[in-house]
Design an enzyme around this catalytic site. Structure first.
Site, PDB file in Angstrom:
ATOM      1  N   HIS A 185       6.483   7.796   9.328  1.00  0.00           N
ATOM      2  CA  HIS A 185       5.249   7.450   8.633  1.00  0.00           C
ATOM      3  C   HIS A 185       4.088   8.373   8.956  1.00  0.00           C
ATOM      4  O   HIS A 185       2.949   8.060   8.600  1.00  0.00           O
ATOM      5  CB  HIS A 185       4.818   6.019   8.986  1.00  0.00           C
ATOM      6  CG  HIS A 185       5.600   4.958   8.298  1.00  0.00           C
ATOM      7  ND1 HIS A 185       5.364   4.574   7.005  1.00  0.00           N
ATOM      8  CD2 HIS A 185       6.629   4.184   8.730  1.00  0.00           C
ATOM      9  CE1 HIS A 185       6.208   3.617   6.656  1.00  0.00           C
ATOM     10  NE2 HIS A 185       6.986   3.356   7.683  1.00  0.00           N
ATOM     11  N   LYS A 238      -8.762  10.739   7.694  1.00  0.00           N
ATOM     12  CA  LYS A 238      -9.017   9.948   6.485  1.00  0.00           C
ATOM     13  C   LYS A 238     -10.403  10.245   5.907  1.00  0.00           C
ATOM     14  O   LYS A 238     -10.703   9.889   4.776  1.00  0.00           O
ATOM     15  CB  LYS A 238      -8.856   8.458   6.787  1.00  0.00           C
ATOM     16  CG  LYS A 238      -7.401   8.097   7.123  1.00  0.00           C
ATOM     17  CD  LYS A 238      -7.236   6.624   7.426  1.00  0.00           C
ATOM     18  CE  LYS A 238      -5.803   6.271   7.809  1.00  0.00           C
ATOM     19  NZ  LYS A 238      -4.868   6.347   6.676  1.00  0.00           N
ATOM     20  N   THR A 271      -1.033   3.227   0.718  1.00  0.00           N
ATOM     21  CA  THR A 271      -0.657   2.140  -0.198  1.00  0.00           C
ATOM     22  C   THR A 271      -1.901   1.495  -0.800  1.00  0.00           C
ATOM     23  O   THR A 271      -1.840   0.923  -1.880  1.00  0.00           O
ATOM     24  CB  THR A 271       0.178   1.064   0.514  1.00  0.00           C
ATOM     25  OG1 THR A 271      -0.496   0.627   1.700  1.00  0.00           O
ATOM     26  CG2 THR A 271       1.551   1.595   0.872  1.00  0.00           C
ATOM     27  N   LYS A 292      -2.807  -0.065  -4.768  1.00  0.00           N
ATOM     28  CA  LYS A 292      -3.429  -1.354  -5.079  1.00  0.00           C
ATOM     29  C   LYS A 292      -4.658  -1.160  -5.955  1.00  0.00           C
ATOM     30  O   LYS A 292      -4.883  -1.910  -6.914  1.00  0.00           O
ATOM     31  CB  LYS A 292      -3.792  -2.084  -3.779  1.00  0.00           C
ATOM     32  CG  LYS A 292      -2.605  -2.416  -2.896  1.00  0.00           C
ATOM     33  CD  LYS A 292      -3.033  -2.706  -1.464  1.00  0.00           C
ATOM     34  CE  LYS A 292      -1.837  -2.688  -0.533  1.00  0.00           C
ATOM     35  NZ  LYS A 292      -2.224  -2.670   0.888  1.00  0.00           N
ATOM     36  N   LYS A 319     -10.023   1.552   4.852  1.00  0.00           N
ATOM     37  CA  LYS A 319      -8.818   1.943   5.594  1.00  0.00           C
ATOM     38  C   LYS A 319      -9.208   2.197   7.044  1.00  0.00           C
ATOM     39  O   LYS A 319     -10.397   2.240   7.385  1.00  0.00           O
ATOM     40  CB  LYS A 319      -8.184   3.183   4.989  1.00  0.00           C
ATOM     41  CG  LYS A 319      -9.123   4.377   4.811  1.00  0.00           C
ATOM     42  CD  LYS A 319      -8.428   5.503   4.051  1.00  0.00           C
ATOM     43  CE  LYS A 319      -8.229   5.130   2.607  1.00  0.00           C
ATOM     44  NZ  LYS A 319      -7.056   5.757   2.003  1.00  0.00           N
ATOM     45  N   ARG A 320      -8.209   2.319   7.881  1.00  0.00           N
ATOM     46  CA  ARG A 320      -8.445   2.608   9.298  1.00  0.00           C
ATOM     47  C   ARG A 320      -9.388   3.803   9.442  1.00  0.00           C
ATOM     48  O   ARG A 320      -9.283   4.785   8.708  1.00  0.00           O
ATOM     49  CB  ARG A 320      -7.099   2.883   9.966  1.00  0.00           C
ATOM     50  CG  ARG A 320      -7.132   3.252  11.423  1.00  0.00           C
ATOM     51  CD  ARG A 320      -5.711   3.201  11.998  1.00  0.00           C
ATOM     52  NE  ARG A 320      -4.787   4.027  11.246  1.00  0.00           N
ATOM     53  CZ  ARG A 320      -4.482   5.293  11.538  1.00  0.00           C
ATOM     54  NH1 ARG A 320      -5.069   5.890  12.562  1.00  0.00           N
ATOM     55  NH2 ARG A 320      -3.590   5.960  10.822  1.00  0.00           N
TER      56      ARG A 320
END
Length: 836
Positions: free
Chosen positions: A380, A577, A679, A683, A571-572
């Site tokens: 992952h 990111k 993911t 969504k 998100k984290r």
């Protein structure tokens, strides 16, 4: 159910009568509510000893949830009985995280009990929303890894594949995030403070977990005693996993650590009360919290023990199930497929070998063949630091037998490499399962690849980079083992349940078959040009925004304008990111509005949410910057009605279920080549948000499905990031791009921290002095252009909605049902086992 009297979007037609459901679930004539002997009333009286009329919201929730569990229980038992009788190949999914969220509404929906629940709510005059709020989000995960696992086990049940999830029953989850003066503060997340109505303890199936050491208390500190063996107990707690339609109800089994003896009576009698319970303290620590702080040796050791504990308990249980219906050990790969969700359960390679060698008495070659053919591994991450390595001394202390097996695996593996590459010592060093150095370490990713028959990535770009960069030596040695399985999400939770207005519109347009076959959404393509459908689609989005704004006001007292553009990055918090890139663009926009108050831009609300690891100081500083920027913008008359920045604390599944349907823009702006898949992006897409993003992870495939012209893509590609690494200069961008310089100067010169001068100096150092590893400044100008394009399109509501409809119509490939079908056919060789 979205109001006090209105149930959630219905999922069954008039023909789905209660008689049919009673027959399916074996409920007989017992009523759900309405009589003294009904399920709900009996649970109130006999579980809580309270009259129904006097019951409080928590008691009402527990009684309602237990009544739903009563309805599904016989089907749950029948599912396991069917597997025992039919003896199919079973899938076992091992994961350190299962971010399942809340269960009541999801189970009611998947059981097709929405009409029954609506009737009960009306009959008992219940506040359905208040009832749902009594259930905490299960503290069993943190981010995408755990949410993916939750989607996967739901799809496994929906596709009627015999399967079982294995994880740990964390008492406190990761942490409850609060924001104080803009700073993240961590509090315990005691999600099990009240009884969980879904779980069933199975103490008769307790597993013994051997340890190569024991512990004692010394000056208030726990100390390991090497060589003095002890053991833990793994107590299983089962939760039902309801497939859509309620035909199959699989199990998620979570392990809680316990001590063999409650306390040492001799120590207690002598007055040493703390030492008397030291074994219990050690045991309870193992499953107390998700992801202990690994910035300390003690935290690393606890994480290691957690992973060992999960593997030992789960494999013991899997083998026991296998042996109940199979006498021949050699049939193990034909009856069990064990999927390792990332490297966390990679010790399963050595543990399964131990079982086959020491318990089954097989020879090494037989045991190795069975192990490799039974196990499969999902990678992952592309971040080197996330490919776990554990100190050899941890193995020596906790599980010395597994270390012996790892050494032997490595010896044989290196011998094979020596024969194939006789003059390539450097390759052997890279591929060895043991990393040599002052402190030798076991490379868990290498162990996982060598000891399994399949290694898959989770998006096309991720799988390609895995093969060509991260573990290229292994891909060259085992090319047939490497494959891609692009992630997906369950449309039941993320569209049907989370977005009732949009799902109702979709059902009216194309029927309800999309719920179990998301490819049916493609039938919406032609409706993108239908003015009436576009209007109703826009109304559904506005309804979601108004619901979110009302919830936000009720829970925080703050107001957000549902008529603004909702721009979300949830998100984290991590540098790759690039929440920092997002906030730098907000500062650019802030500067533009201050310089030209007449500038035409759509009013926009920027939402951030996500947790930073407690020891990740820069990530926590980024949260502080986001909050400070938001405060300054609110205080500035030139900008307060034009842009707003909101950081939503304690991000979890329930928050995502509210914000994702309401969002207009989805921010997927990771440095290209660093996001494995994502993911959340899927969504957002299936809920009609448009993506502003880099060509990274599954966003690439999403854009291919819908057409890049319906995305706002920008920035360097993964190849460009890699090729420019040696010469990239963030200072060039600072010195040659005026907007970049102006934005950074405001941050550096304390415009957003007048009362805390110098607090954001580490951000300047990261971006300008330490090379800007994740290339924020390289992409900032292109990002601002993409955002400008999005703003211009938003000014044309019809054009915006048309693209949003096309995104929803093209999101069908990103259902976890499709992903699981690919795993079942391509890795597990597993087929459905219908429960009759």
């Amino acid at each position: 159910m979205t109001t006090k009297k209105e149930a959630a979007h219905p999922t069954s037609t008039a023909s789905d009568s209660m008689a049919k459901l009673r027959l399916q679930y074996g409920c007989g004539p017992v009523e759900f509510v309405g009589t003294d002997d009904a399920l709900y009333e009996r649970h109130l009286v006999f579980d809580h000893a309270v009259k129904p009329a006097a019951a409080g919201p928590r008691e009402q929730f527990e009684a309602f949830a237990r009544s739903v569990r009563d309805v599904l229980s016989q089907r749950w038992v029948l599912t396991e009985d069917t597997y025992e009788r039919e003896n199919p190949k079973r899938v076992y999914y091992l994961s350190m995280e299962f971010l399942i969220g809340r269960s009541l509404a999801n189970n009611v929906m998947n059981l097709l009990l929405v009409p029954l629940a609506r009737q009960a709510v009306e009959q008992k005059d219940l506040d359905w929303v208040g009832l749902l709020e009594q259930e905490p989000d299960a503290g069993l995960g943190n981010g995408g890894l755990g949410r993916l696992a939750a989607c996967f086990i739901e799809s496994l049940a929906t596709l009627q594949i015999p399967a079982m999830g294995y994880g740990l029953r964390y008492e406190y989850g990761i942490f409850r995030q609060a924001i104080e003066n803009g700073i993240q503060v961590e509090h315990p997340d005691h999600w099990l403070a009240r009884p969980d109505p879904w779980e069933v303890a199975r103490p008769r199936e307790t597993v013994h977990v051997p340890l190569g050491c024991s512990f004692h208390q010394e000056n208030g500190v726990l100390r390991a005693v090497p060589g003095r063996c002890s053991h833990l107990l793994g107590v299983p707690y089962d939760r039902p996993v309801v497939g859509y339609g309620g035909r199959t109800i699989n199990t998620l089994r979570l392990w809680e650590a316990a001590a063999p003896d409650f306390f040492d009576f001799g120590e207690f009698s002598s007055g040493d009360f703390v030492a008397a319970v030291v074994d219990r303290v050690v045991a309870e620590t193992v499953t107390r919290v998700l992801y202990p702080d690994d910035s300390t040796v003690a935290g690393q050791a606890l994480r290691f023990v957690q992973e060992y504990f999960l593997v030992c308990c789960s494999l013991a249980d899997i083998v026991a199930r296998f042996r109940r219906t199979n006498a021949d050990w050699h049939s193990l790969p034909e009856k069990a497929a064990i999927q390792l969700n990332d490297t966390h359960p990679a010790m399963a390679v050595a543990e399964l070998m131990r079982i086959l060698l020491d318990q089954a008495g097989l020879g090494w070659d037989d045991a190795w063949d069975l192990t490799v053919r039974t196990l499969a591994y999902t990678n992952h991450t592309l971040l080197p630091e996330a490919l776990e390595k554990w100190p050899v001394r941890f193995f020596e202390l906790v599980c010395p037998r597994l270390l012996e097996i790892v050494y032997e695996i490595n010896r044989r593996f290196l011998n094979d490499l020596q024969q194939r590459y006789p003059d390539d010592q450097e390759r052997m060093r890279r591929m060895s399962l043991i990393e040599e150095g002052p402190a030798r370490q076991v490379r868990m990713a290498n162990l996982a690849i060598a000891g399994t028959h399949s290694t898959n990535g989770v998006a096309e770009i991720h799988s390609n980079l895995l093969r060509t960069r991260v573990v290229s030596d292994f891909a060259e040695l085992f090319p047939e083992r490497f494959n891609n399985k692009t992630n997906g999400v369950t449309p039941r939770r993320w569209l049907l349940m989370a977005n009732p207005d949009l799902s109702r519109l979709v059902t009216e347009a194309v029927g309800d078959s999309w719920v179990a076959d998301l490819s049916q959404l493609r039938r919406l393509l032609s409706l993108a040009d239908d003015a009436g459908f576009r209007a109703r689609f826009r109304q559904a989005k506005q309804a979601a925004k108004e619901r979110f704004a009302a919830w936000f006001k009720a829970t925080t007292g703050q107001a957000v304008d549902p008529n603004t553009l909702f721009d979300s990055q949830i998100k984290r918090i991590h540098e790759y990111k690039r929440q920092l890139l997002n906030v730098l663009h907000i500062v650019v926009l802030y500067n533009r509005l201050r310089a030209d108050p007449s500038l035409v831009v759509p009013p926009r609300t920027f939402f951030f949410a996500g947790k930073a690891a407690p020891a990740y100081r820069l990530a926590k500083l980024i949260i502080k910057l986001i909050n400070n920027v938001g405060r300054v913008i609110d205080e500035d008359p030139a900008t307060r009605d034009r842009i707003k920045v909101v950081f939503l604390p304690n991000y979890n599944v329930s928050l995502a279920e509210r914000l994702i349907p309401a969002s207009d823009i989805s921010e997927q702006i990771s440095t290209a080549g660093y996001e494995a898949s994502g993911t959340g992006n899927m969504k957002f897409m299936m809920n009609g948000a448009l993506t502003v993003g880099t060509r990274d992870g599954a966003t690439i495939e999403m854009a291919q499905e819908a057409g890049e012209e319906h995305f706002f893509l920008f920035g360097l590609t993964a190849e460009q990031v890699a090729n420019s690494r040696a010469w990239y200069s963030p200072r060039w961008h600072y010195e040659n791009e005026p907007e970049t310089r102006q934005a950074l100067d405001l941050v550096i010169n304390d415009h957003f921290s007048r009362d805390e001068p110098g607090i954001f100096a580490p951000i300047r150092e990261t971006l300008l002095d330490r090379g800007d590893y994740y290339m924020h400044l390289a992409d900032l100008t292109a990002y601002a252009r993409a955002q400008q394009c999005a703003a211009e399109l938003y000014a044309d509501p019809d054009a915006w909605v048309r693209k949003a409809i096309l995104n929803v119509a093209c999101s069908g490939r990103f259902s976890s049902d499709r992903t699981i079908a690919e795993y079942a056919a391509g890795i597990w060789d597993a087929t459905p086992c219908p429960v009759d």
